[in-house]
Design a protein around this motif. Structure first.
Motif, PDB file in Angstrom:
ATOM      1  N   LEU A   2       1.268  -0.716   0.384  1.00  0.00           N
ATOM      2  CA  LEU A   2      -0.176  -0.135   0.166  1.00  0.00           C
ATOM      3  C   LEU A   2       0.953   0.664  -0.115  1.00  0.00           C
ATOM      4  O   LEU A   2       1.998   0.936   0.694  1.00  0.00           O
ATOM      5  N   VAL A   3       0.470   2.567  -0.804  1.00  0.00           N
ATOM      6  CA  VAL A   3       1.483   3.584  -0.903  1.00  0.00           C
ATOM      7  C   VAL A   3       0.543   5.086  -0.700  1.00  0.00           C
ATOM      8  O   VAL A   3      -0.855   5.217  -1.292  1.00  0.00           O
ATOM      9  N   GLU A   4       0.313   5.132   0.544  1.00  0.00           N
ATOM     10  CA  GLU A   4       0.127   6.749   0.444  1.00  0.00           C
ATOM     11  C   GLU A   4       0.792   7.991  -0.057  1.00  0.00           C
ATOM     12  O   GLU A   4       1.768   8.100  -0.140  1.00  0.00           O
ATOM     13  N   SER A   5      -0.622   8.791  -0.053  1.00  0.00           N
ATOM     14  CA  SER A   5       0.475  10.348  -0.984  1.00  0.00           C
ATOM     15  C   SER A   5      -0.127  11.300   0.063  1.00  0.00           C
ATOM     16  O   SER A   5      -1.502  10.780   0.446  1.00  0.00           O
ATOM     17  N   THR A  17      -5.797  16.057   0.886  1.00  0.00           N
ATOM     18  CA  THR A  17      -6.302  14.706   0.901  1.00  0.00           C
ATOM     19  C   THR A  17      -5.168  13.743   0.293  1.00  0.00           C
ATOM     20  O   THR A  17      -4.452  13.930  -0.381  1.00  0.00           O
ATOM     21  N   LEU A  18      -5.452  12.964   1.289  1.00  0.00           N
ATOM     22  CA  LEU A  18      -4.737  11.875   1.471  1.00  0.00           C
ATOM     23  C   LEU A  18      -5.340  10.971   0.407  1.00  0.00           C
ATOM     24  O   LEU A  18      -6.355  10.342   0.504  1.00  0.00           O
ATOM     25  N   SER A  19      -4.151   9.724  -0.080  1.00  0.00           N
ATOM     26  CA  SER A  19      -4.363   8.804  -1.118  1.00  0.00           C
ATOM     27  C   SER A  19      -3.928   7.476  -0.886  1.00  0.00           C
ATOM     28  O   SER A  19      -2.693   7.576  -0.522  1.00  0.00           O
ATOM     29  N   ASN A  75      -8.135   2.726  -8.473  1.00  0.00           N
ATOM     30  CA  ASN A  75      -8.168   1.166  -6.879  1.00  0.00           C
ATOM     31  C   ASN A  75      -7.446   2.092  -5.572  1.00  0.00           C
ATOM     32  O   ASN A  75      -6.347   2.147  -5.319  1.00  0.00           O
ATOM     33  N   ALA A  76      -8.284   3.109  -5.111  1.00  0.00           N
ATOM     34  CA  ALA A  76      -7.497   3.769  -4.046  1.00  0.00           C
ATOM     35  C   ALA A  76      -8.579   4.217  -3.273  1.00  0.00           C
ATOM     36  O   ALA A  76      -9.775   3.767  -3.518  1.00  0.00           O
ATOM     37  N   GLN A 118       3.781   2.655   4.014  1.00  0.00           N
ATOM     38  CA  GLN A 118       4.689   3.119   5.045  1.00  0.00           C
ATOM     39  C   GLN A 118       4.096   4.581   5.654  1.00  0.00           C
ATOM     40  O   GLN A 118       5.127   5.002   6.463  1.00  0.00           O
ATOM     41  N   GLY A 119       2.818   4.656   5.240  1.00  0.00           N
ATOM     42  CA  GLY A 119       2.705   6.692   6.126  1.00  0.00           C
ATOM     43  C   GLY A 119       3.642   7.285   5.418  1.00  0.00           C
ATOM     44  O   GLY A 119       4.592   7.981   4.892  1.00  0.00           O
ATOM     45  N   THR A 120       2.560   8.569   5.419  1.00  0.00           N
ATOM     46  CA  THR A 120       2.788  10.141   5.153  1.00  0.00           C
ATOM     47  C   THR A 120       2.225  10.696   5.772  1.00  0.00           C
ATOM     48  O   THR A 120       1.045  10.861   6.307  1.00  0.00           O
ATOM     49  N   PRO A 121       3.343  11.938   6.069  1.00  0.00           N
ATOM     50  CA  PRO A 121       3.446  13.140   7.479  1.00  0.00           C
ATOM     51  C   PRO A 121       2.766  14.092   6.799  1.00  0.00           C
ATOM     52  O   PRO A 121       2.346  14.519   5.969  1.00  0.00           O
TER      53      PRO A 121
END
Length: 126
Positions: A2-5, A17-19, A75-76, A118-121
């Motif tokens: 899983l990849v956050e942004s 807005t986080l994805s 797919n988000a 992995q997390g997004t700050p």
């Protein structure tokens, strides 16, 4: 997997807005949640969206300000955050469970998932 942004710096009252995306599974099949964890603090469930009926659950601290939703074309799973406050400052993680029958009402309390990003700050400061 899983990849956050979408994280970043914003003034109080601002929005982000986080994805959360993956190329390895079809996210719409699984419950997906967002939690946050600041350094030295416990993991805090923020929001979760169930599989199947896409019902949602929110922590009291973000209810009315945050909105979780699926974008199946990408797919988000997105987390729209409005009226951000300094206390929202944290690292935000998305996560998913393999069983579609796991309920978000449990996940938002336990924050125990099968797959994690992995997390997004996110920093909210004036």
């Amino acid at each position: 997997q899983l990849v956050e942004s979408g994280g970043g710096y914003v003034h109080p009252g601002g929005s982000l807005t986080l994805s959360c995306v993956t190329t390895q599974r079809t996210l719409s099949y699984y419950p997906v949640g967002w939690f946050r964890q600041a350094p030295g603090k416990e993991r805090e469930g923020v929001s979760c969206i169930n599989a199947g009926d896409d019902t949602t659950v929110y922590a009291d601290s973000v209810k009315g300000r945050f909105t979780i939703s699926r974008d199946n074309a990408k797919n988000a799973v997105n987390l729209e955050m409005n009226n951000l406050k300094p206390e929202d400052t944290s690292v935000y993680y998305c996560a998913a469970v393999i069983s579609p029958f796991t309920l978000c009402s449990d996940l938002i309390r336990t924050n125990t998932y099968d797959y994690y990003g992995q997390g997004t700050p996110v920093t909210v400061s004036s």
